[in-house]
Design a protein around this motif. Sequence first.
Motif, PDB file in Angstrom:
ATOM      1  N   LEU A  44     -14.511  -3.501  -6.371  1.00  0.00           N
ATOM      2  CA  LEU A  44     -14.109  -2.353  -7.179  1.00  0.00           C
ATOM      3  C   LEU A  44     -13.171  -1.465  -6.366  1.00  0.00           C
ATOM      4  O   LEU A  44     -13.245  -1.431  -5.137  1.00  0.00           O
ATOM      5  N   VAL A  45     -12.313  -0.738  -7.055  1.00  0.00           N
ATOM      6  CA  VAL A  45     -11.405   0.191  -6.390  1.00  0.00           C
ATOM      7  C   VAL A  45     -12.170   1.442  -5.973  1.00  0.00           C
ATOM      8  O   VAL A  45     -12.888   2.041  -6.776  1.00  0.00           O
ATOM      9  N   VAL A  46     -12.028   1.810  -4.711  1.00  0.00           N
ATOM     10  CA  VAL A  46     -12.619   3.047  -4.194  1.00  0.00           C
ATOM     11  C   VAL A  46     -11.654   4.204  -4.424  1.00  0.00           C
ATOM     12  O   VAL A  46     -12.035   5.270  -4.886  1.00  0.00           O
ATOM     13  N   GLY A  47     -10.385   3.987  -4.094  1.00  0.00           N
ATOM     14  CA  GLY A  47      -9.387   5.035  -4.277  1.00  0.00           C
ATOM     15  C   GLY A  47      -8.048   4.646  -3.693  1.00  0.00           C
ATOM     16  O   GLY A  47      -7.925   3.639  -2.991  1.00  0.00           O
ATOM     17  N   ASP A  48      -7.046   5.466  -3.984  1.00  0.00           N
ATOM     18  CA  ASP A  48      -5.691   5.293  -3.469  1.00  0.00           C
ATOM     19  C   ASP A  48      -5.386   6.415  -2.499  1.00  0.00           C
ATOM     20  O   ASP A  48      -5.702   7.584  -2.767  1.00  0.00           O
ATOM     21  N   TYR A  49      -4.751   6.064  -1.391  1.00  0.00           N
ATOM     22  CA  TYR A  49      -4.433   7.025  -0.343  1.00  0.00           C
ATOM     23  C   TYR A  49      -2.964   6.888   0.030  1.00  0.00           C
ATOM     24  O   TYR A  49      -2.454   5.773   0.152  1.00  0.00           O
ATOM     25  N   ARG A  50      -2.285   7.999   0.212  1.00  0.00           N
ATOM     26  CA  ARG A  50      -0.872   7.961   0.588  1.00  0.00           C
ATOM     27  C   ARG A  50      -0.694   7.452   2.009  1.00  0.00           C
ATOM     28  O   ARG A  50       0.254   6.762   2.313  1.00  0.00           O
ATOM     29  N   ASN A  51      -1.622   7.813   2.883  1.00  0.00           N
ATOM     30  CA  ASN A  51      -1.518   7.489   4.298  1.00  0.00           C
ATOM     31  C   ASN A  51      -2.371   6.252   4.602  1.00  0.00           C
ATOM     32  O   ASN A  51      -3.579   6.259   4.380  1.00  0.00           O
ATOM     33  N   SER A  52      -1.748   5.203   5.134  1.00  0.00           N
ATOM     34  CA  SER A  52      -2.479   3.968   5.413  1.00  0.00           C
ATOM     35  C   SER A  52      -3.512   4.147   6.517  1.00  0.00           C
ATOM     36  O   SER A  52      -4.553   3.483   6.512  1.00  0.00           O
ATOM     37  N   ILE A  53      -3.262   5.037   7.448  1.00  0.00           N
ATOM     38  CA  ILE A  53      -4.232   5.288   8.527  1.00  0.00           C
ATOM     39  C   ILE A  53      -5.493   5.915   7.952  1.00  0.00           C
ATOM     40  O   ILE A  53      -6.608   5.536   8.309  1.00  0.00           O
ATOM     41  N   THR A  54      -5.335   6.857   7.034  1.00  0.00           N
ATOM     42  CA  THR A  54      -6.493   7.472   6.371  1.00  0.00           C
ATOM     43  C   THR A  54      -7.256   6.419   5.582  1.00  0.00           C
ATOM     44  O   THR A  54      -8.489   6.360   5.637  1.00  0.00           O
ATOM     45  N   ALA A  55      -6.551   5.567   4.845  1.00  0.00           N
ATOM     46  CA  ALA A  55      -7.200   4.522   4.046  1.00  0.00           C
ATOM     47  C   ALA A  55      -7.999   3.586   4.942  1.00  0.00           C
ATOM     48  O   ALA A  55      -9.148   3.243   4.632  1.00  0.00           O
ATOM     49  N   LYS A  56      -7.429   3.181   6.059  1.00  0.00           N
ATOM     50  CA  LYS A  56      -8.140   2.279   6.967  1.00  0.00           C
ATOM     51  C   LYS A  56      -9.352   2.961   7.585  1.00  0.00           C
ATOM     52  O   LYS A  56     -10.386   2.324   7.790  1.00  0.00           O
ATOM     53  N   ASP A  57      -9.253   4.254   7.862  1.00  0.00           N
ATOM     54  CA  ASP A  57     -10.396   5.003   8.392  1.00  0.00           C
ATOM     55  C   ASP A  57     -11.522   5.065   7.361  1.00  0.00           C
ATOM     56  O   ASP A  57     -12.688   4.827   7.694  1.00  0.00           O
ATOM     57  N   ILE A  58     -11.184   5.372   6.126  1.00  0.00           N
ATOM     58  CA  ILE A  58     -12.200   5.439   5.064  1.00  0.00           C
ATOM     59  C   ILE A  58     -12.836   4.062   4.866  1.00  0.00           C
ATOM     60  O   ILE A  58     -14.061   3.940   4.741  1.00  0.00           O
ATOM     61  N   ALA A  59     -12.035   3.004   4.848  1.00  0.00           N
ATOM     62  CA  ALA A  59     -12.562   1.646   4.690  1.00  0.00           C
ATOM     63  C   ALA A  59     -13.531   1.312   5.825  1.00  0.00           C
ATOM     64  O   ALA A  59     -14.595   0.729   5.603  1.00  0.00           O
ATOM     65  N   HIS A  60     -13.178   1.710   7.042  1.00  0.00           N
ATOM     66  CA  HIS A  60     -14.045   1.476   8.206  1.00  0.00           C
ATOM     67  C   HIS A  60     -15.359   2.244   8.057  1.00  0.00           C
ATOM     68  O   HIS A  60     -16.436   1.710   8.344  1.00  0.00           O
TER      69      HIS A  60
END
Length: 92
Positions: A27-43
Amino acid sequence: MSRLAKRPRANHQQTAEALRQQPGVWLVVGDYRNSITAKDIAHRISHGYPMSGPGYGTPYQPVGAYETRTELTDDGTRIHARYTEPRKDVRS
């Protein structure tokens, strides 16, 4: 110069509950403009870390029961997650 439109914030409590109700489904968690933020949230999701600080806690429990992946979109990075059955310690 115009500003980018605000995006809706991810509701991690709701997303975690939806994932637990559909084990194995991405499922989609969310969309983030910054890839570093997205990778941090995924981690944080996959390791069960607090989402924004120790006081907030994490809805993604038990630790290790969630997998994540990211994908680039036209305007940022999207996080997908899925709930897997909690891992059991295997002892020989």
